[in-house]
Structure formats: C-alpha cells, structure tokens
Scaffold this active site. Structure first.
Site, PDB file in Angstrom:
ATOM      1  N   LYS A 285      -9.657   2.220  -1.061  1.00 41.52           N
ATOM      2  CA  LYS A 285      -9.696   1.375  -2.277  1.00 41.52           C
ATOM      3  C   LYS A 285      -9.425  -0.073  -1.892  1.00 41.52           C
ATOM      4  O   LYS A 285     -10.115  -0.991  -2.321  1.00 41.52           O
ATOM      5  CB  LYS A 285      -8.624   1.833  -3.259  1.00 41.52           C
ATOM      6  CG  LYS A 285      -8.331   0.836  -4.368  1.00 41.52           C
ATOM      7  CD  LYS A 285      -7.258   1.280  -5.321  1.00 41.52           C
ATOM      8  CE  LYS A 285      -5.879   0.927  -4.886  1.00 41.52           C
ATOM      9  NZ  LYS A 285      -5.448  -0.458  -5.161  1.00 41.52           N
ATOM     10  N   ASN A 286      -8.434  -0.285  -1.024  1.00 38.50           N
ATOM     11  CA  ASN A 286      -8.030  -1.663  -0.709  1.00 38.50           C
ATOM     12  C   ASN A 286      -8.934  -2.342   0.309  1.00 38.50           C
ATOM     13  O   ASN A 286      -8.720  -3.496   0.662  1.00 38.50           O
ATOM     14  CB  ASN A 286      -6.559  -1.699  -0.271  1.00 38.50           C
ATOM     15  CG  ASN A 286      -5.634  -1.387  -1.448  1.00 38.50           C
ATOM     16  OD1 ASN A 286      -6.081  -1.383  -2.597  1.00 38.50           O
ATOM     17  ND2 ASN A 286      -4.384  -1.087  -1.169  1.00 38.50           N
TER      18      ASN A 286
ATOM     19  N   CYS B  72       2.915  -6.949 -12.713  1.00 39.52           N
ATOM     20  CA  CYS B  72       2.557  -5.541 -12.945  1.00 39.52           C
ATOM     21  C   CYS B  72       3.851  -4.755 -12.816  1.00 39.52           C
ATOM     22  O   CYS B  72       4.914  -5.307 -12.559  1.00 39.52           O
ATOM     23  CB  CYS B  72       1.488  -5.087 -11.967  1.00 39.52           C
ATOM     24  SG  CYS B  72       2.138  -4.780 -10.344  1.00 39.52           S
TER      25      CYS B  72
ATOM     26  N   ARG C  45       4.333 -10.344  -8.584  1.00 39.72           N
ATOM     27  CA  ARG C  45       3.026 -10.443  -7.912  1.00 39.72           C
ATOM     28  C   ARG C  45       2.409 -11.841  -8.052  1.00 39.72           C
ATOM     29  O   ARG C  45       1.313 -12.013  -8.559  1.00 39.72           O
ATOM     30  CB  ARG C  45       2.052  -9.391  -8.438  1.00 39.72           C
ATOM     31  CG  ARG C  45       2.567  -7.993  -8.580  1.00 39.72           C
ATOM     32  CD  ARG C  45       2.665  -7.171  -7.322  1.00 39.72           C
ATOM     33  NE  ARG C  45       1.491  -7.022  -6.517  1.00 39.72           N
ATOM     34  CZ  ARG C  45       0.617  -6.017  -6.606  1.00 39.72           C
ATOM     35  NH1 ARG C  45       0.733  -5.156  -7.556  1.00 39.72           N
ATOM     36  NH2 ARG C  45      -0.404  -5.927  -5.773  1.00 39.72           N
ATOM     37  N   PRO C  46       3.131 -12.885  -7.641  1.00 37.99           N
ATOM     38  CA  PRO C  46       2.559 -14.238  -7.744  1.00 37.99           C
ATOM     39  C   PRO C  46       1.328 -14.395  -6.858  1.00 37.99           C
ATOM     40  O   PRO C  46       1.104 -13.574  -5.956  1.00 37.99           O
ATOM     41  CB  PRO C  46       3.697 -15.128  -7.242  1.00 37.99           C
ATOM     42  CG  PRO C  46       4.524 -14.253  -6.397  1.00 37.99           C
ATOM     43  CD  PRO C  46       4.434 -12.879  -6.980  1.00 37.99           C
TER      44      PRO C  46
ATOM     45  N   ASP D 161       3.014   1.227   0.251  1.00 36.61           N
ATOM     46  CA  ASP D 161       2.212   2.118  -0.598  1.00 36.61           C
ATOM     47  C   ASP D 161       2.466   3.588  -0.298  1.00 36.61           C
ATOM     48  O   ASP D 161       1.936   4.445  -0.995  1.00 36.61           O
ATOM     49  CB  ASP D 161       0.709   1.828  -0.430  1.00 36.61           C
ATOM     50  CG  ASP D 161       0.347   0.469  -0.993  1.00 36.61           C
ATOM     51  OD1 ASP D 161      -0.761  -0.008  -0.730  1.00 36.61           O
ATOM     52  OD2 ASP D 161       1.208  -0.131  -1.674  1.00 36.61           O
TER      53      ASP D 161
ATOM     54  N   ILE E  34       9.104  -5.108   0.324  1.00 36.18           N
ATOM     55  CA  ILE E  34       7.923  -5.895  -0.028  1.00 36.18           C
ATOM     56  C   ILE E  34       7.905  -6.276  -1.513  1.00 36.18           C
ATOM     57  O   ILE E  34       7.672  -7.420  -1.873  1.00 36.18           O
ATOM     58  CB  ILE E  34       6.616  -5.104   0.304  1.00 36.18           C
ATOM     59  CG1 ILE E  34       6.615  -4.638   1.755  1.00 36.18           C
ATOM     60  CG2 ILE E  34       5.379  -5.918  -0.043  1.00 36.18           C
ATOM     61  CD1 ILE E  34       6.404  -5.704   2.787  1.00 36.18           C
TER      62      ILE E  34
ATOM     63  N   ARG F 118      -6.879   5.173 -10.752  1.00 29.85           N
ATOM     64  CA  ARG F 118      -7.249   3.833 -10.248  1.00 29.85           C
ATOM     65  C   ARG F 118      -7.491   3.889  -8.746  1.00 29.85           C
ATOM     66  O   ARG F 118      -8.287   3.139  -8.212  1.00 29.85           O
ATOM     67  CB  ARG F 118      -6.122   2.840 -10.520  1.00 29.85           C
ATOM     68  CG  ARG F 118      -5.879   2.532 -11.968  1.00 29.85           C
ATOM     69  CD  ARG F 118      -4.963   1.368 -12.105  1.00 29.85           C
ATOM     70  NE  ARG F 118      -5.393   0.269 -11.243  1.00 29.85           N
ATOM     71  CZ  ARG F 118      -4.750  -0.893 -11.170  1.00 29.85           C
ATOM     72  NH1 ARG F 118      -3.668  -1.093 -11.896  1.00 29.85           N
ATOM     73  NH2 ARG F 118      -5.189  -1.853 -10.389  1.00 29.85           N
TER      74      ARG F 118
HETATM   75  C1  EPZ Z   1      -2.098  -5.532  -1.388  1.00 28.04           C
HETATM   76  O1  EPZ Z   1      -1.624  -6.177  -2.553  1.00 28.04           O
HETATM   77  C2  EPZ Z   1      -2.504  -4.132  -1.817  1.00 28.04           C
HETATM   78  N1  EPZ Z   1      -3.576  -4.234  -2.820  1.00 28.04           N
HETATM   79  C3  EPZ Z   1      -1.295  -3.410  -2.407  1.00 28.04           C
HETATM   80  O2  EPZ Z   1      -1.699  -2.087  -2.735  1.00 28.04           O
HETATM   81  C4  EPZ Z   1      -0.208  -3.343  -1.339  1.00 28.04           C
HETATM   82  O3  EPZ Z   1       0.938  -2.718  -1.879  1.00 28.04           O
HETATM   83  C5  EPZ Z   1       0.137  -4.773  -0.879  1.00 28.04           C
HETATM   84  O4  EPZ Z   1      -1.050  -5.430  -0.406  1.00 28.04           O
HETATM   85  C6  EPZ Z   1       1.167  -4.795   0.236  1.00 28.04           C
HETATM   86  O5  EPZ Z   1       0.700  -4.042   1.308  1.00 28.04           O
HETATM   87  C7  EPZ Z   1      -4.830  -4.546  -2.406  1.00 28.04           C
HETATM   88  O6  EPZ Z   1      -5.084  -4.726  -1.223  1.00 28.04           O
HETATM   89  C8  EPZ Z   1      -5.882  -4.618  -3.468  1.00 28.04           C
HETATM   90  P1  EPZ Z   1       0.620  -8.996  -1.027  1.00 28.04           P
HETATM   91  P2  EPZ Z   1      -1.360  -7.768  -2.550  1.00 28.04           P
HETATM   92  O7  EPZ Z   1      -0.048 -10.259  -1.432  1.00 28.04           O
HETATM   93  O8  EPZ Z   1      -2.298  -8.425  -1.608  1.00 28.04           O
HETATM   94  C9  EPZ Z   1       4.255 -11.700  -2.320  1.00 28.04           C
HETATM   95  C10 EPZ Z   1      -1.881  -0.166  -4.066  1.00 28.04           C
HETATM   96  O9  EPZ Z   1      -1.052   0.643  -4.489  1.00 28.04           O
HETATM   97  N2  EPZ Z   1       3.242 -12.733  -2.591  1.00 28.04           N
HETATM   98  O10 EPZ Z   1       0.480  -8.514   0.388  1.00 28.04           O
HETATM   99  O11 EPZ Z   1      -1.338  -8.211  -3.956  1.00 28.04           O
HETATM  100  C11 EPZ Z   1       4.130 -10.504  -3.267  1.00 28.04           C
HETATM  101  O12 EPZ Z   1       4.843 -10.744  -4.464  1.00 28.04           O
HETATM  102  C12 EPZ Z   1      -1.597  -1.654  -4.108  1.00 28.04           C
HETATM  103  O13 EPZ Z   1      -2.998   0.152  -3.567  1.00 28.04           O
HETATM  104  C13 EPZ Z   1       3.664 -14.016  -2.953  1.00 28.04           C
HETATM  105  O14 EPZ Z   1       4.857 -14.280  -3.059  1.00 28.04           O
HETATM  106  O15 EPZ Z   1       0.107  -7.827  -1.962  1.00 28.04           O
HETATM  107  C14 EPZ Z   1       4.742  -9.374  -2.465  1.00 28.04           C
HETATM  108  O16 EPZ Z   1       6.143  -9.420  -2.586  1.00 28.04           O
HETATM  109  C15 EPZ Z   1      -0.251  -1.957  -4.743  1.00 28.04           C
HETATM  110  N3  EPZ Z   1       2.726 -14.969  -3.188  1.00 28.04           N
HETATM  111  C16 EPZ Z   1       4.370  -9.731  -1.018  1.00 28.04           C
HETATM  112  O17 EPZ Z   1       4.020 -11.124  -1.028  1.00 28.04           O
HETATM  113  C17 EPZ Z   1       1.385 -14.721  -3.067  1.00 28.04           C
HETATM  114  O18 EPZ Z   1       0.574 -15.648  -3.285  1.00 28.04           O
HETATM  115  C18 EPZ Z   1       3.182  -8.943  -0.488  1.00 28.04           C
HETATM  116  O19 EPZ Z   1       2.161  -9.073  -1.446  1.00 28.04           O
HETATM  117  C19 EPZ Z   1       0.973 -13.414  -2.698  1.00 28.04           C
HETATM  118  C20 EPZ Z   1       1.920 -12.441  -2.448  1.00 28.04           C
END
Ligand code: EPZ
Length: 417
Positions: A22-23, A116, A121-122, A304, A326, A396
C-alpha cells in the site's frame, strides 16, 4: 458498517500470499502526475486507499483503468491543481500529489491533511523542502497553496526522517533544474521502490534506500511500467499471526530482507522461522519468550508492526517494554486488548506487556489501520468469539485479510452490523 467475527483458537497451516505494498503504490500513483504519458503499475493491492488515490487523480483530470492487479494511469491534461479537503481528509497520503503538481504544473492547492487517530501528522517538512527547491508555499483557509516557475535543485537536510516527505521531495527534484542533494532521508523500501519507478520514467536518482539521495533534474519524464514491491507490513502481520496460532505457515511472495528487524526479534524470542528468497516459514505451537522493542525508522523496527508485535508479547513468557518513538498516540489498541484480558500498562511512549496471558473473546473497536490488524490477531488466539467493529479501517490497507486467513484455517467471517 462491517465487522469481522472470529472464533478463536483455530490452528493455522498452509500458505498465505502477500499483496503489493500500500505504501509503495500510493506514491507510485502520484508519480503519474509527473508525465503526460501512461504509467502502468502491477501487483497493485485491492485496498481502499488505492481507490481513494485514484479518485484524487481523477479529480485532477487523470484517466485510469484497472484490470486485476494492474492499474494504468495517464494525466493528459491537468483540469485544475486542487486536492480537496473531502478527499484529503480521508487519506493523508493524498499530500503526495503536492511535489508532482508543483514540479510539473507549477502550482498546487492541496488541503492540509489534518491529524489522524495516531497523531498530529504535520507536513511542515514537505513544505519546507519545496521552499528549498524554489517554490512559494503559503497556508491559508486550511489549504496549502504552492507556486513555482521551474524548481531549482538544492541541498536540503530533513530535520527529522519522514517517509512521504522524502518521497514528495524526490518527485519534485526529478524535474528541478540542476542537482538536488537530500540528507537524513527515509530509507524505507517504499522510497527505493518509488526511485526505481522514477528512474524508469527517465529521472536521474542515486542513493535511494540510504540517508542521502542525489537527483539530477531532467526536462521531462515519460511513461513507464513498474511492478510494486511486496507489502512488508502485511507480511509482518502474517508472520505475527503464524507465530501466535500457526502449526506450519508459509508466507509467500514477500521480501524477507525488508522484515529483518522483526525476524531477528522473533528468532531471539525462540520462534521457529525459516527464511527463503521470497518466503518465510513459521513453525508455531512452541512457547516463546518476550523481548523489548523500540519503533524506529527503517531498517529499525517498523512502527506499523508495533500493535501486531504487542499481541505477540501478550502470549510470550515474561515482560516486554514496547516503546513507540515515531507517533505520539499509537497505543489506542491497548485498551481494546485489555478488554480481551491482556496485561498491558501504558506510561507515555512505553507499553509494559506481561505474558503469557490467555485472552477471552469480546466485541472490540478498531481505531486505525494497524490497530485493527492487531485486534484480528488477538481474536485468533482469544477463546470464544471476538467481534472486531469498524473494519473499514482494516480495508484501507489489507487486501481481503479475512479470506487469506480463512485459507489458513482461521474461523472468521465478515458481517454487516
Ligand atoms: C508513512 O507515513 C507511512 N504511510 C505510515 O504508514 C508509516 O507509519 C510512517 O510513514 C512511518 O513509517 C505512507 O507511506 C503512506 P512520516 P508518513 O512522515 O510519511 C513527523 C500505515 O499504517 N513528521 O515518516 O506520513 C510525523 O509526525 C501508515 O500504513 C513531521 O513532524 O510518516 C511522525 O512523527 C500509518 N513533519 C514522523 O515524522 C513532517 O512534515 C514520521 O512521519 C512529516 C512528518
């Protein structure tokens, strides 16, 4: 709303097949916005997030067709550069249209995804790296407004590791003028898979899968064919199911090297597993001991898989500390597991799990995608009937999970509530 009813304590045996990730498919679909030619993707999982992303692309003017596990997308002409709130709020990964729209079309109006269940999730880092590439980015009325002439290559270091932030940056930089060097990048296999697709489209990218990615911008990108990488999180979920309730289970069509942190932990707990080229065989039934885990960016232990691993630890001998480093709120499955009799105590980012504790079935509520998967796993080992409600979360990201587990001998069915 659908629910899944599970009669627990059925032993699992046989082979279960892993779908495409999915990702990986979500960024691959938005990469189609970078060209006016056809992008053909194979091994596409039958999950609702794919349907949602296709709706977003259609809204932008793309045409698409789907046959089995193949999806073809083509954006001949951009209708308008807007990803509206009612679509983005249902799937935060919609923010992945931002980089491609700005890079190829010079503008984007994408709704802020909003938080969410698992955290705020900024997307501040997505906006920051686009500014570094020369885009003018504003936020107003709940929307991200981005404009740019041709983006310019830049050196940029991510303050923290972000998977979709790295993916947005890689897509934007592919069409920028000159060289971009991205540091402190996410190293997830899905990032490497996207880089492989972009390279097939004509991008010049090196270093994907490491913390430093170099991109030489090109004038334009073409269409491509690409087979999406297997879903390591679906595979890891099945590994946990097999460790919990399996006699002998083969998880087929996965990339074991993408699961090394989980497999290493389970081997250390005394779980009998055998790793092949594209399969993992688990021989369950024996006891196993507990082991602490902290979730980390790849190749560390995947956040995850945290909820699924927690179910395992409720059946392990001993106490385990599970640290979620995370996301700030990814323990909502704990109170549901407690309803089934699990001995878990949360303190901030740590969950203390004591086992083995026998679980007894009850109605439980899914709150997010991976929490719902963990409740399915708990239902497999709980005595009696477990009813997992709000399984739209599950749909999803999991492709027919109840069918696949029934194929191993699980007694479970989907019911309309
Ligand atoms: C990806 O989300 C995955 N989704 C998530 O999978 C996964 O849990 C996550 O990476 C971490 O591995 C997809 O790939 C579609 P991040 P993403 O940006 O990219 C902070 C699932 O269950 N952050 O790596 O949104 C954020 O708040 C989903 O399949 C900022 O602060 O996650 C988090 O604490 C859930 N500012 C950390 O970084 C930003 O601009 C990691 O988030 C972006 C992120």
């Amino acid at each position: 709303m659908d629910a899944i009813r599970i009669e627990g304590r059925r032993r699992l045996r046989g082979t279960i097949h892993v779908s495409g990730a999915k990702n990986a498919i979500l960024p691959a679909l938005t990469a189609a916005l970078l060209t006016d030619e056809e992008v053909c993707l194979a091994n596409v999982p039958g999950v609702r997030d794919v349907d949602t992303m296709l709706k977003v692309l259609e809204h932008l003017g793309a045409e698409w067709s789907r046959r089995g596990d193949r999806v073809t997308v083509r954006l001949g002409r951009l209708l308008h550069p807007e990803a509206p709130y009612d679509l983005v709020r249902t799937m935060r990964a919609s923010v992945l249209v931002l980089g491609p729209l700005v890079a190829r079309h010079g503008q984007a109006r994408v709704s802020m995804p909003g938080g969410c269940a698992i955290g705020a999730r900024p997307v501040d880092l997505h906006l920051d790296v686009l500014r570094a590439l020369g885009a003018e980015v504003r936020q107003e009325h709940g929307y991200i407004e981005a404009r740019a002439g041709r983006l310019r290559g830049a050196s940029y270091t991510f303050d923290r590791i972000t998977v979709t932030g790295t993916e947005n940056a890689m897509m934007a930089a592919s069409l920028a003028e000159g060289r971009t060097v991205l540091r402190n990048c996410a190293q997830e296999p899905e990032v490497s898979d996207l880089a492989e697709l972009l390279t097939r489209m004509g991008a010049q990218i090196s270093g994907a899968g490491t913390d430093t990615i170099r991109i030489e911008g090109v004038e334009s990108l073409g269409g491509a064919e690409h087979r999406v990488v297997p879903d390591r999180i679906e595979a890891g979920t099945f590994v946990c199911a097999a460790a919990l309730a399996g006699d002998e289970v083969v998880i087929q069509g996965c990339r074991p090297e993408h699961l090394s942190a989980l497999l290493q932990r389970l081997t250390g707990c005394g779980i009998n597993l055998e790793v092949g080229v594209d399969a993992i065989t688990i021989r369950g039934g024996g006891g196993f001991t507990s082991a602490d885990v902290s979730t980390r960016p790849y190749p560390g232990f995947a956040t995850d898989l945290q909820a699924q691993y927690m179910v395992l630890m409720t059946q392990a001998s001993g106490a385990a500390v599970i640290a979620e480093t995370i996301f700030e709120n990814r323990f909502m499955h704990v109170q549901e597991l407690q309803r089934l009799g699990a001995d878990i105590r949360c303190e901030g980012h740590n969950a203390f799990v004591k086992g083995p504790r026998s679980l007894s079935g009850a109605p439980v509520m899914a709150t997010d995608l991976r929490a719902s998967a963990c409740l399915i796993l708990a239902g497999l080992v709980a005595s009696g009937e477990t009813l997992v409600r709000r399984v739209y979360h599950l749909d999803r990201g999991y492709d027919r999970i109840e069918e696949k587990l029934r194929g191993l001998g699980a007694e479970m069915e989907r019911i309309k509530e």
